[in-house]
Write an enzyme that holds these catalytic residues in place. Structure first.
Site, mmCIF file in Angstrom:
data_model
loop_
_atom_site.group_PDB
_atom_site.id
_atom_site.type_symbol
_atom_site.label_atom_id
_atom_site.label_comp_id
_atom_site.label_asym_id
_atom_site.label_seq_id
_atom_site.Cartn_x
_atom_site.Cartn_y
_atom_site.Cartn_z
ATOM 1 N N GLU A 26 12.150 -13.842 -83.407
ATOM 2 C CA GLU A 26 12.720 -13.351 -84.609
ATOM 3 C C GLU A 26 12.894 -14.288 -85.837
ATOM 4 O O GLU A 26 12.620 -15.543 -85.813
ATOM 5 C CB GLU A 26 14.304 -12.989 -83.980
ATOM 6 C CG GLU A 26 15.067 -14.300 -83.773
ATOM 7 C CD GLU A 26 16.498 -13.979 -84.104
ATOM 8 O OE1 GLU A 26 16.950 -13.748 -85.049
ATOM 9 O OE2 GLU A 26 17.223 -14.065 -82.916
ATOM 10 N N ASP A 143 22.781 -5.535 -81.423
ATOM 11 C CA ASP A 143 21.655 -6.014 -80.462
ATOM 12 C C ASP A 143 21.975 -5.153 -79.235
ATOM 13 O O ASP A 143 21.243 -4.873 -78.526
ATOM 14 C CB ASP A 143 21.898 -7.364 -80.129
ATOM 15 C CG ASP A 143 21.462 -8.271 -81.688
ATOM 16 O OD1 ASP A 143 21.103 -7.455 -82.500
ATOM 17 O OD2 ASP A 143 21.854 -9.569 -81.433
ATOM 18 N N LYS A 160 26.183 -16.151 -77.069
ATOM 19 C CA LYS A 160 26.963 -17.343 -77.432
ATOM 20 C C LYS A 160 28.489 -17.298 -77.191
ATOM 21 O O LYS A 160 29.275 -16.348 -77.133
ATOM 22 C CB LYS A 160 26.932 -17.317 -79.104
ATOM 23 C CG LYS A 160 25.566 -17.456 -79.809
ATOM 24 C CD LYS A 160 25.702 -17.690 -81.176
ATOM 25 C CE LYS A 160 24.318 -17.138 -81.739
ATOM 26 N NZ LYS A 160 23.952 -15.662 -81.767
HETATM 27 N N1 PSU Z 1 20.675 -16.739 -81.947
HETATM 28 C C1 PSU Z 1 20.542 -17.899 -82.687
HETATM 29 N N2 PSU Z 1 21.231 -17.857 -83.984
HETATM 30 C C2 PSU Z 1 21.170 -16.834 -84.495
HETATM 31 C C3 PSU Z 1 21.099 -15.451 -83.821
HETATM 32 C C4 PSU Z 1 20.892 -15.700 -82.590
HETATM 33 O O1 PSU Z 1 20.502 -19.023 -81.881
HETATM 34 O O2 PSU Z 1 21.332 -16.671 -85.874
HETATM 35 C C5 PSU Z 1 21.081 -14.269 -84.540
HETATM 36 C C6 PSU Z 1 20.163 -13.062 -83.949
HETATM 37 O O3 PSU Z 1 19.540 -12.567 -84.801
HETATM 38 C C7 PSU Z 1 21.209 -12.067 -83.478
HETATM 39 C C8 PSU Z 1 22.317 -12.087 -84.637
HETATM 40 O O4 PSU Z 1 20.578 -10.980 -83.450
HETATM 41 O O5 PSU Z 1 22.534 -13.656 -84.638
HETATM 42 C C9 PSU Z 1 23.668 -11.393 -83.984
HETATM 43 O O6 PSU Z 1 24.240 -11.184 -85.337
HETATM 44 P P1 PSU Z 1 25.464 -9.964 -85.391
HETATM 45 O O7 PSU Z 1 26.298 -10.939 -84.607
HETATM 46 O O8 PSU Z 1 26.054 -10.049 -86.845
HETATM 47 O O9 PSU Z 1 25.197 -8.869 -84.735
#
Ligand code: PSU
Ligand code: MN
Length: 304
Positions: A26, A143, A160
């Site tokens: 990604e 996701d 996370k």
């Molecule tokens: N994993 C990491 N760093 C990131 C992300 C994932 O180590 O920045 C990103 C990924 O692209 C994931 C996104 O899809 O964070 C999730 O964002 P949100 O919580 O706004 O859906």
């Protein structure tokens, strides 16, 4: 075949034509997940990790009105330094293309693009999930829905620890997404190896993960698999060290009124500052580790 505006790098086009193992990567982690210049260094290291493990990396991003499957060196560098990059999920991928803007793909958007390109395995750091306080904010990452509908096996280091992990597991179960811990019983928690929660499934062998991927297709089941790969032992940050840091970062986000797409990048940046860079070192180690496992799964799939 697809009418999607896909542009393949030379390396990826050759690999796909030859039936070689390919691993999607990604780009939001590059533009919104890590600071310059470590973001570019990491992106390059992760690609090399995939190559060393015998597969071809395909970093995915939207540039110049097209979805790029595999970036040339100059494109990767331009993306890592670009400002005003859209953070793309299912909702805004088409709009970004239509507007001719530059966009980085999250887990959700990368899955969509990988599937369009015929790539079945994708390695990243962590996935988005159910945010803490989601019962008020309704903040649940797209996701999770994507894992329910797009047939790509995603390798991550767990969700996370800034998220509500029990609720994230509940939503994945409801959506019918297999959550597989690699080589251990516990669900990993990104910077730490053990979330304190048991993972719903365990597999110890990339070939088994590949077989399960194929079996889902044979059964006509929509959606992908989430493989959670614990961060290597020497690189982890203990949960006890991280929990107060996460509380502080969440408090700072509340105080600053951060919402929607800005939440995850804000928290990652705060945690980076509060751990004096330790969180970034761990993040880089776990992404490289996931790239290696992704390559092994892709090789098992390519071997048939
Ligand atoms: N994993 C990491 N760093 C990131 C992300 C994932 O180590 O920045 C990103 C990924 O692209 C994931 C996104 O899809 O964070 C999730 O964002 P949100 O919580 O706004 O859906
Ligand atoms: Mn969100």
């Amino acid at each position: 075949m697809t009418n999607a505006p896909l542009v393949f790098s030379t390396e990826v086009a050759r690999a796909l034509a030859g039936g070689q193992a390919v691993v999607a990567l990604e780009s939001t982690i590059i533009t919104h997940g890590m600071p310059w210049p470590q973001n570019l260094e990491t992106a390059r290291m992760v690609e090399d990790e995939v190559r060393t493990a015998g597969a071809v990396p395909a970093t995915i991003a939207v540039m110049d009105g097209a979805i790029h499957i595999g970036l040339e060196a100059a494109q990767l560098e331009a993306l890592a330094q670009a400002s005003d990059v859209m953070k793309l999920s299912r909702a805004d991928l088409a709009a970004c293309l239509a507007l001719g803007r530059t966009g980085a793909t999250t887990v959700a958007a990368t899955m969509i693009c990988a599937h369009l390109a015929g790539i079945a395995v994708f390695a990243t750091g962590g996935i988005g999930g159910v945010h803490r306080g989601a019962s008020d904010s309704f903040d649940i990452s797209a996701d999770l829905q994507e894992l329910a509908q797009t047939p790509v096996t995603v390798v991550a280091a767990g969700a996370k620890a800034i998220l509500d992990l029990p609720k994230t597991l509940e939503v994945l179960e409801t959506l019918g997404v297999p959550v597989i811990a690699y080589g251990q019983n516990a669900l990993p928690a990104f910077w730490s190896r053990d979330s304190g929660l048991p993972a719903p499934l365990r597999m110890d062998d990339p070939a088994a993960i590949a077989r399960a991927h194929r079996m889902r297709a044979a059964l006509g089941l929509k959606g992908g698999q989430l493989v959670t790969n614990p961060i290597p032992e020497g690189d982890e940050i203990e949960r006890a060290t991280l929990l107060p840091v996460i509380e502080q970062a969440l408090e700072d986000a509340r105080a600053a009124g951060i919402a929607a797409k800005a939440v995850t990048p804000f928290l990652l940046e705060r945690i980076f500052t509060l751990t004096e860079g330790r969180s970034l070192t761990a993040n880089i180690a776990l992404v490289r580790n996931n790239a290696r496992l992704g390559a092994a799964i892709a090789r098992a799939l390519a071997a048939g």
